[in-house]
Scaffold this active site. Structure first.
Site, PDB file in Angstrom:
ATOM      1  N   ARG A   1       3.208  -2.804  17.988  1.00 20.43           N
ATOM      2  CA  ARG A   1       4.077  -2.900  16.867  1.00 20.43           C
ATOM      3  C   ARG A   1       4.317  -4.225  16.289  1.00 20.43           C
ATOM      4  O   ARG A   1       6.039  -4.845  16.447  1.00 20.43           O
ATOM      5  CB  ARG A   1       5.675  -1.983  16.800  1.00 20.43           C
ATOM      6  CG  ARG A   1       6.341  -1.713  15.973  1.00 20.43           C
ATOM      7  CD  ARG A   1       7.760  -1.048  16.528  1.00 20.43           C
ATOM      8  NE  ARG A   1       7.052   0.776  16.705  1.00 20.43           N
ATOM      9  CZ  ARG A   1       6.554   1.527  16.303  1.00 20.43           C
ATOM     10  NH1 ARG A   1       7.080   1.861  14.964  1.00 20.43           N
ATOM     11  NH2 ARG A   1       6.655   2.127  17.348  1.00 20.43           N
TER      12      ARG A   1
ATOM     13  N   GLU B   1      -4.765   7.604   7.459  1.00 21.26           N
ATOM     14  CA  GLU B   1      -4.079   9.034   7.670  1.00 21.26           C
ATOM     15  C   GLU B   1      -5.548  10.328   7.276  1.00 21.26           C
ATOM     16  O   GLU B   1      -5.832  10.248   5.897  1.00 21.26           O
ATOM     17  CB  GLU B   1      -3.264   9.183   6.568  1.00 21.26           C
ATOM     18  CG  GLU B   1      -1.916   8.303   6.620  1.00 21.26           C
ATOM     19  CD  GLU B   1      -0.948   8.682   7.273  1.00 21.26           C
ATOM     20  OE1 GLU B   1      -0.432   9.302   7.482  1.00 21.26           O
ATOM     21  OE2 GLU B   1      -0.448   8.137   8.849  1.00 21.26           O
TER      22      GLU B   1
ATOM     23  N   GLU C   1       1.042  -1.541  -0.019  1.00 16.22           N
ATOM     24  CA  GLU C   1       0.289  -0.107  -0.192  1.00 16.22           C
ATOM     25  C   GLU C   1       0.815   1.280  -0.107  1.00 16.22           C
ATOM     26  O   GLU C   1       2.210   1.043   0.324  1.00 16.22           O
ATOM     27  CB  GLU C   1      -0.670  -0.022   1.261  1.00 16.22           C
ATOM     28  CG  GLU C   1      -1.688  -1.267   1.366  1.00 16.22           C
ATOM     29  CD  GLU C   1      -2.346  -1.303   2.556  1.00 16.22           C
ATOM     30  OE1 GLU C   1      -3.330  -1.420   2.395  1.00 16.22           O
ATOM     31  OE2 GLU C   1      -2.197  -0.317   3.301  1.00 16.22           O
TER      32      GLU C   1
ATOM     33  N   LYS D   1       2.487   4.201   1.399  1.00 17.66           N
ATOM     34  CA  LYS D   1       2.768   5.095   2.786  1.00 17.66           C
ATOM     35  C   LYS D   1       2.128   6.092   2.357  1.00 17.66           C
ATOM     36  O   LYS D   1       3.408   8.255   2.182  1.00 17.66           O
ATOM     37  CB  LYS D   1       3.873   4.486   3.243  1.00 17.66           C
ATOM     38  CG  LYS D   1       3.955   5.011   4.144  1.00 17.66           C
ATOM     39  CD  LYS D   1       4.898   4.482   4.816  1.00 17.66           C
ATOM     40  CE  LYS D   1       5.726   4.793   7.064  1.00 17.66           C
ATOM     41  NZ  LYS D   1       5.395   6.177   7.467  1.00 17.66           N
TER      42      LYS D   1
ATOM     43  N   ARG E   1      -2.758   9.468  16.632  1.00 11.82           N
ATOM     44  CA  ARG E   1      -2.405   8.156  16.452  1.00 11.82           C
ATOM     45  C   ARG E   1      -1.917   7.685  18.960  1.00 11.82           C
ATOM     46  O   ARG E   1      -1.284   7.267  19.352  1.00 11.82           O
ATOM     47  CB  ARG E   1      -0.549   7.726  16.417  1.00 11.82           C
ATOM     48  CG  ARG E   1       0.108   9.105  16.779  1.00 11.82           C
ATOM     49  CD  ARG E   1       0.834   8.757  15.891  1.00 11.82           C
ATOM     50  NE  ARG E   1       1.786   7.132  16.180  1.00 11.82           N
ATOM     51  CZ  ARG E   1       2.664   6.687  14.991  1.00 11.82           C
ATOM     52  NH1 ARG E   1       2.628   7.681  13.769  1.00 11.82           N
ATOM     53  NH2 ARG E   1       2.984   5.660  15.328  1.00 11.82           N
TER      54      ARG E   1
ATOM     55  N   LYS F   1       6.633  -0.956   7.131  1.00 12.64           N
ATOM     56  CA  LYS F   1       6.867  -0.158   6.187  1.00 12.64           C
ATOM     57  C   LYS F   1       8.527  -0.197   5.061  1.00 12.64           C
ATOM     58  O   LYS F   1       9.592  -0.280   5.844  1.00 12.64           O
ATOM     59  CB  LYS F   1       7.320   1.467   6.622  1.00 12.64           C
ATOM     60  CG  LYS F   1       7.494   1.029   8.446  1.00 12.64           C
ATOM     61  CD  LYS F   1       7.569   2.946   8.918  1.00 12.64           C
ATOM     62  CE  LYS F   1       8.772   2.399  10.126  1.00 12.64           C
ATOM     63  NZ  LYS F   1       8.550   3.632  11.724  1.00 12.64           N
TER      64      LYS F   1
END
Length: 537
Positions: free
Chosen positions: A377, A259, A208, A210, A230, A383
């Site tokens: 995480r 986002e 996807e 970022k 967040r 990422k």
């Protein structure tokens, strides 16, 4: 509970490196704590104040106050005193803060004073972090650790879960479930060195875009919409266009993860700093919205129509997202069904290249069989960026020279250590515009806890994103490495220090650091090395 008990346990936890011993010490503490004591104790042990910033700097704490002979301060009494301190404002506030601080310290024993000063200056970071405290609370209450962790994820607060457990026992965990309107900790990602590595690790996955925006969690229940960052701050009032977009969706009840970005006239994303400036506007929201409208882009759904989707695999959650959110409001993606398929990998590489051409900062690689690990995480999300970046914490700054005279410029940068402290990795004064320098100086002076010569030490709270060219071995820094050619990309006020990168992550990303730093001109500065050159800037 007396504050002296908490201060003693803090010292004992600091003195041991064994996780099992930390848990044992904290479990004993929580068994003696009341339901209202525990949330405050957890916050203090993690080095944070429930009140947030209270306006107490080193100038208020530097004058010694005679210690009390006997311990009388309670945890809740201390919390009340700090709440009163945080409420001080207006003319004469600095003098009133000083009076209240001296009054509090005067009621504290010598050990309590050390603990309080450390708490107020951000130095209480002895490894009693939330993960350890969660295990200790589970042990104290006789509850399964996995159930406690999940409750914390869904509640978004270890303190709230601790209060319930100590008041009602393990049965209280049933009350903590995904609830529309109550934010949960967002799922986070690890970094990968390349797209190929990320695909190999994730297996069957989606690649996807970022986005270089600000993470939001959008809750809708009927006509009521709440928007959280967040860090679980409620920012609904600042983002009317995001609330309108949520109300336009064809479902009465959901939780979306995504986002917020801003697009220029050419359709390309605008820089993060512009988004952050609009995002932070609290005064005239309508004018800010007119000047820079924001756009939500969603990539996950946590709940819809009363169904909790957290445990569903990623591909099934995405199917629900497609049903709920129109294509123009969803993040672009491509799927790699078989990592061994060369054509699929080439398509992913082409997607990555096109994403960068569109102006985004990289890609996310997400395992399609993974659940949504709220608040964690996990390795299921990776990422990938075209340059090395780290989220580090500012530990200190140096007064500048030349055209930077009067500005705090050269930053001391640290990553999170395994014991909750911060480990310095290097310095930089590069990448700072005049506007950032002015803002940085003002903000760091608010966080200052001490000054020695030209170095101002600050509370380790401010997160900055750093670009760098790699690591090199160094005997000058405690991790044995330092950053090569580090420069500031941006400040991340949307992130807390607890979300900064760890030393372990830094070292794992660069298994073989470059050669030792050269001696003489051009070498990276040592912690006590020369000041920033007057020509910098």
């Amino acid at each position: 509970m007396l504050l002296a008990r908490l201060a003693r346990v803090s010292r004992e936890v600091t003195a041991t490196s064994a996780r099992s011993q930390k848990i044992k010490l904290l479990a004993e503490l929580f068994r003696q704590a009341g339901p209202d004591d525990a949330p405050v104790a957890i916050a203090y042990l993690a080095g944070r104040l429930p009140q947030g910033r209270i306006g107490v700097g080193w100038s208020v704490l530097k004058d010694p106050v005679p210690a009390a002979e006997a311990a009388t301060l309670t945890v809740l009494g201390t919390d009340a005193a700090l709440t009163a301190l945080a409420a001080v404002a207006g003319p004469g506030s600095q003098a009133e803060r000083r009076r209240l601080v001296q009054e509090l310290l005067g009621a504290a024993t010598e050990e309590e004073q050390r603990f309080l000063v450390g708490l107020l200056t951000g130095e209480v970071r002895q490894g009693a972090l939330d993960a350890v405290a969660a295990e200790a609370i589970a042990a104290a209450a006789g509850a399964p650790v996995t159930d406690v962790r999940r409750a914390v994820m869904l509640a978004g607060s270890l303190e709230e879960v601790a209060r319930g457990l100590l008041a009602e026992g393990p049965s209280a965990l049933a009350d903590f479930r995904l609830t529309v309107g109550r934010p949960v900790g967002p799922m986070l990602a690890h970094g990968a060195k390349s797209l190929a590595e990320a695909i190999d690790k994730a297996g069957r996955c989606a690649v996807e875009e970022k986005l270089d925006g600000i993470r939001v969690q959008v809750h809708r229940d009927g006509r009521a919409v709440r928007i959280y960052t967040r860090t679980l701050d409620d920012v609904t009032g600042r983002l009317p266009e995001i609330a309108e977009a949520a109300l336009a969706l064809d479902a009465p009840c959901f939780v979306l993860d995504g986002e917020v970005i801003a697009l220029g006239g050419d359709g390309r994303p605008l820089p993060f700093q512009q988004i952050a400036g609009r995002f932070g506007s609290r005064v005239d929201v309508a004018a800010a919205q007119a000047a820079l409208p924001l756009t939500p882009v969603f990539f996950d759904v946590l709940a819809v129509d009363g169904r909790d989707l957290l445990d569903l695999p990623g591909d099934r959650r995405h199917a629900e997202l497609v049903r709920l959110v129109p294509e123009e409001r969803r993040v672009r993606r491509t799927v790699v069904d078989d990592p061994a398929d060369a054509a699929a990998r080439r398509a992913a590489e082409e997607f990555w290249a096109e994403t960068l051409r569109r102006g985004h900062e990289g890609v996310m690689v997400k395992a399609l069989d993974a659940p949504y690990s709220a608040g964690r995480r996990g390795a299921a999300w990776l990422k990938v960026k075209p340059v090395h970046t780290l989220d580090l914490v500012v530990l200190a700054a140096e007064w500048g020279h030349g055209r930077r005279t009067g500005k705090l410029s050269n930053l001391h940068l640290g990553a999170r250590g395994p014991d909750g402290t911060f480990v310095m990795l290097g310095k930089t004064f590069k990448g700072l515009t005049d506007a950032v320098l002015a803002w940085q100086t003002e903000r760091l002076r608010e966080l200052a806890v001490g000054e020695s010569g030209y170095v101002v030490t600050v509370r380790p709270e401010l997160v900055v994103e750093i670009a760098y060219d790699g690591l090199q071995s160094s005997t000058r820094y405690p991790a044995g490495v330092t950053l090569r050619f580090a420069r500031v990309l941006r400040y991340r006020e949307d992130k807390s220090a607890a979300e900064a990168d760890t030393v372990e992550t830094v070292l794992a990303a660069h298994e073989r650091p470059g050669p030792p730093e050269p001696a003489g001109p051009g070498a990276p500065e040592a912690p006590d090395g020369p000041r920033e050159p007057g020509t910098a800037g």
